[in-house]
Motif scaffolding. Structure first.
Motif, PDB file in Angstrom:
ATOM      1  N   ASP A  10      87.951  44.547  42.049  1.00  0.00           N
ATOM      2  CA  ASP A  10      89.012  43.980  42.871  1.00  0.00           C
ATOM      3  C   ASP A  10      90.136  43.439  41.993  1.00  0.00           C
ATOM      4  N   GLY A  11      91.363  43.902  42.253  1.00  0.00           N
ATOM      5  CA  GLY A  11      92.514  43.478  41.455  1.00  0.00           C
ATOM      6  C   GLY A  11      92.857  44.423  40.330  1.00  0.00           C
ATOM      7  N   VAL A  12      91.886  45.232  39.906  1.00  0.00           N
ATOM      8  CA  VAL A  12      92.136  46.204  38.839  1.00  0.00           C
ATOM      9  C   VAL A  12      92.483  47.531  39.512  1.00  0.00           C
ATOM     10  N   ARG A  13      93.742  47.715  39.838  1.00  0.00           N
ATOM     11  CA  ARG A  13      94.187  48.873  40.584  1.00  0.00           C
ATOM     12  C   ARG A  13      95.601  49.250  40.173  1.00  0.00           C
ATOM     13  N   GLY A  14      95.960  50.496  40.463  1.00  0.00           N
ATOM     14  CA  GLY A  14      97.311  50.942  40.181  1.00  0.00           C
ATOM     15  C   GLY A  14      98.250  50.653  41.342  1.00  0.00           C
ATOM     16  N   ASN A  15      99.540  50.825  41.100  1.00  0.00           N
ATOM     17  CA  ASN A  15     100.563  50.628  42.119  1.00  0.00           C
ATOM     18  C   ASN A  15     101.450  51.865  42.165  1.00  0.00           C
ATOM     19  N   ASP A  16     101.726  52.331  43.386  1.00  0.00           N
ATOM     20  CA  ASP A  16     102.528  53.541  43.561  1.00  0.00           C
ATOM     21  C   ASP A  16     104.007  53.233  43.389  1.00  0.00           C
ATOM     22  N   LEU A  17     104.699  54.144  42.704  1.00  0.00           N
ATOM     23  CA  LEU A  17     106.129  54.035  42.476  1.00  0.00           C
ATOM     24  C   LEU A  17     106.824  55.278  43.021  1.00  0.00           C
ATOM     25  N   VAL A  18     108.074  55.115  43.460  1.00  0.00           N
ATOM     26  CA  VAL A  18     108.829  56.242  43.992  1.00  0.00           C
ATOM     27  C   VAL A  18     110.307  56.042  43.647  1.00  0.00           C
ATOM     28  N   GLY A  19     111.007  57.164  43.474  1.00  0.00           N
ATOM     29  CA  GLY A  19     112.433  57.104  43.176  1.00  0.00           C
ATOM     30  C   GLY A  19     113.132  58.372  43.640  1.00  0.00           C
ATOM     31  N   TYR A  20     114.449  58.283  43.761  1.00  0.00           N
ATOM     32  CA  TYR A  20     115.277  59.417  44.186  1.00  0.00           C
ATOM     33  C   TYR A  20     116.240  59.733  43.050  1.00  0.00           C
TER      34      TYR A  20
ATOM     35  N   THR B 240     107.673  60.552  41.871  1.00  0.00           N
ATOM     36  CA  THR B 240     106.545  59.677  42.176  1.00  0.00           C
ATOM     37  C   THR B 240     105.724  59.426  40.917  1.00  0.00           C
ATOM     38  N   ALA B 241     105.091  58.271  40.880  1.00  0.00           N
ATOM     39  CA  ALA B 241     104.248  57.903  39.740  1.00  0.00           C
ATOM     40  C   ALA B 241     103.309  56.795  40.172  1.00  0.00           C
ATOM     41  N   THR B 242     102.315  56.535  39.350  1.00  0.00           N
ATOM     42  CA  THR B 242     101.374  55.437  39.571  1.00  0.00           C
ATOM     43  C   THR B 242     101.412  54.511  38.365  1.00  0.00           C
TER      44      THR B 242
ATOM     45  N   GLY C 235     105.506  50.693  27.830  1.00  0.00           N
ATOM     46  CA  GLY C 235     104.516  51.758  27.912  1.00  0.00           C
ATOM     47  C   GLY C 235     105.047  52.975  28.653  1.00  0.00           C
ATOM     48  N   ARG C 236     104.366  54.099  28.515  1.00  0.00           N
ATOM     49  CA  ARG C 236     104.776  55.351  29.132  1.00  0.00           C
ATOM     50  C   ARG C 236     103.774  55.764  30.195  1.00  0.00           C
ATOM     51  N   ILE C 237     104.280  56.340  31.310  1.00  0.00           N
ATOM     52  CA  ILE C 237     103.421  56.850  32.374  1.00  0.00           C
ATOM     53  C   ILE C 237     103.906  58.235  32.774  1.00  0.00           C
ATOM     54  N   ASP C 238     103.009  59.041  33.341  1.00  0.00           N
ATOM     55  CA  ASP C 238     103.344  60.383  33.805  1.00  0.00           C
ATOM     56  C   ASP C 238     104.016  60.300  35.173  1.00  0.00           C
ATOM     57  N   ILE C 239     104.891  61.282  35.444  1.00  0.00           N
ATOM     58  CA  ILE C 239     105.580  61.318  36.729  1.00  0.00           C
ATOM     59  C   ILE C 239     105.517  62.719  37.303  1.00  0.00           C
ATOM     60  N   THR C 240     105.686  62.809  38.637  1.00  0.00           N
ATOM     61  CA  THR C 240     105.746  64.072  39.352  1.00  0.00           C
ATOM     62  C   THR C 240     107.104  64.183  40.030  1.00  0.00           C
ATOM     63  N   VAL C 241     107.724  65.358  39.896  1.00  0.00           N
ATOM     64  CA  VAL C 241     109.060  65.593  40.434  1.00  0.00           C
ATOM     65  C   VAL C 241     108.976  66.686  41.489  1.00  0.00           C
TER      66      VAL C 241
END
Length: 372
Positions: free
Chosen positions: A37-47, A97-99, A108-114
């Protein structure tokens, strides 16, 4: 060796390995069974906007929002485009979109989907222009930019086209940089809940027992089939993070519901080791329907006023392969007995799916039946 024989040999080997391993208790780490509990990702979105496409971008006449975002970007860069009429085909509007993973830190770096949202044909070779990524609270947590790796190929000509995969979507590995951290102090927690990915009372009780045995005390308490409460203050570790690292690798044997999963499209059947079938009689026939057209042409005599007539003639036949009227599938005490009983019918995988459905409807299949 034929393909059918090779399939049977591989299937028999898989079953043999499965039954050999089932004799030994299969333990799984707690970290693979629960979510903390509490150790989770958060969804991100952009245009954002993708540039540099080879004539496969949006048609701006059909996607005016692409022209609007392109105008805004150019104006921020000091380029005045008011009143200009431009119709490039090398740009496309996209949703990014990304998590944001737990404990992600700034820099830090994260992967994204376009993914394209207009009428672009392909994003292959395009470059995503700097795009802010926001979370559900509206704050910007990362900024994305980079060259897209598309997952498909599209080739078009004047009279034909070939599309393989999905060229209108792609990924950018490590394509976004974290700019804002999630405000969460894990070290101040006094309790944490362990949420089972597959709720089960037996598995939850085993997790509780394994943690208490490993730590030597009553540190864990099962709340329900899907939750185990862990008291962090009573642990012997220096911090909650140390305590979690000590318990997440504890091995527990999970309990699973008896389940049969079938995929009608591919004819795949997967059974759990706890599947049981009561004694039942099954009848299955292989029918072959033949329809043959042999039209007859009737012509008039020479120099007469008659007309040529085509008389339809259809031959229909039905062949049924001989076989036993009923086959007895004895009550199975293990998965090997169930498979042996069904294989004794000598039917294909797709026919076996229909047989399993009928056995379930008759109340002789004691398992959850899932059709995909």
């Amino acid at each position: 060796m034929t393909v059918r024989a090779r399939f049977r040999w591989v299937f028999a080997l898989i079953l043999a390995l499965g039954f050999a391993s089932s004799a030994v208790a299969q333990s799984v780490r707690i970290k693979d069974l629960v979510e903390f509990d509490g150790v989770r990702g958060n969804d991100l979105v952009g245009y954002g906007l993708v540039v540099g496409l080879d004539g496969t971008g949006d048609g701006l006449r059909n996607a005016p929002y692409t022209e609007e975002i392109m105008t805004n970007i150019l104006e921020r860069l000091g380029v005045n485009v008011d009143g200009e009429q431009f119709r490039p085909r090398n740009v496309a509007s996209v949703i990014v979109t990304a998590t944001l993973p737990p404990f992600a830190r700034a820099g830090g770096r994260i992967d994204i989907t376009v993914s394209a949202i207009g009428d672009a044909d392909s994003l292959l070779g395009g470059t995503l222009v700097m795009t802010p990524l926001t979370a559900a609270d509206g704050d910007v947590y990362a900024v994305a930019q980079g060259t897209i790796i598309a997952a498909g190929v599209a080739v078009r000509g004047e009279a034909a086209e070939l599309v393989q995969g999905v060229p209108t979507a792609g990924v950018i590995p490590s394509g976004a940089r974290v700019e804002r951290e999630v405000d969460f102090d894990f070290s101040q927690l006094t309790q944490i809940r362990l949420a089972l990915r597959e709720p089960d009372f037996t598995t939850a009780a085993r997790v509780e027992r394994a943690i208490n045995d490993a730590l030597g005390g009553s540190h864990a308490r099962m709340l329900d089939a899907g939750t185990v409460l862990l008291d962090l203050d009573s642990g012997k570790a220096h911090s909650p993070a140390h305590l979690i690292s000590n318990i997440e690798n504890i091995a527990v044997e999970p309990e699973h519901r008896a389940r049969v999963v079938v995929d009608q499209a591919s004819g795949t059947i997967v059974m759990g080791r706890d599947v049981r079938i009561s004694e039942v009689a099954v009848s299955q026939n292989n029918l072959t329907l033949r329809v043959q057209e042999a039209p007859l042409v009737s012509q008039p005599n020479p120099f007469s006023d008659g007309q040529t007539v085509i008389v339809p003639r259809t031959a229909v036949g039905l062949d049924e392969e001989p076989g036993p009227a009923l086959a007895l599938v004895e009550g199975g005490t293990s998965l090997s007995d169930v498979i042996a009983g069904l294989n004794a019918l000598g039917v294909s995988a797709r026919d076996m799916i229909d047989i399993l459905k009928s056995i379930k409807a008759a109340g002789a299949l004691h398992a959850e039946f899932v059709v995909r």
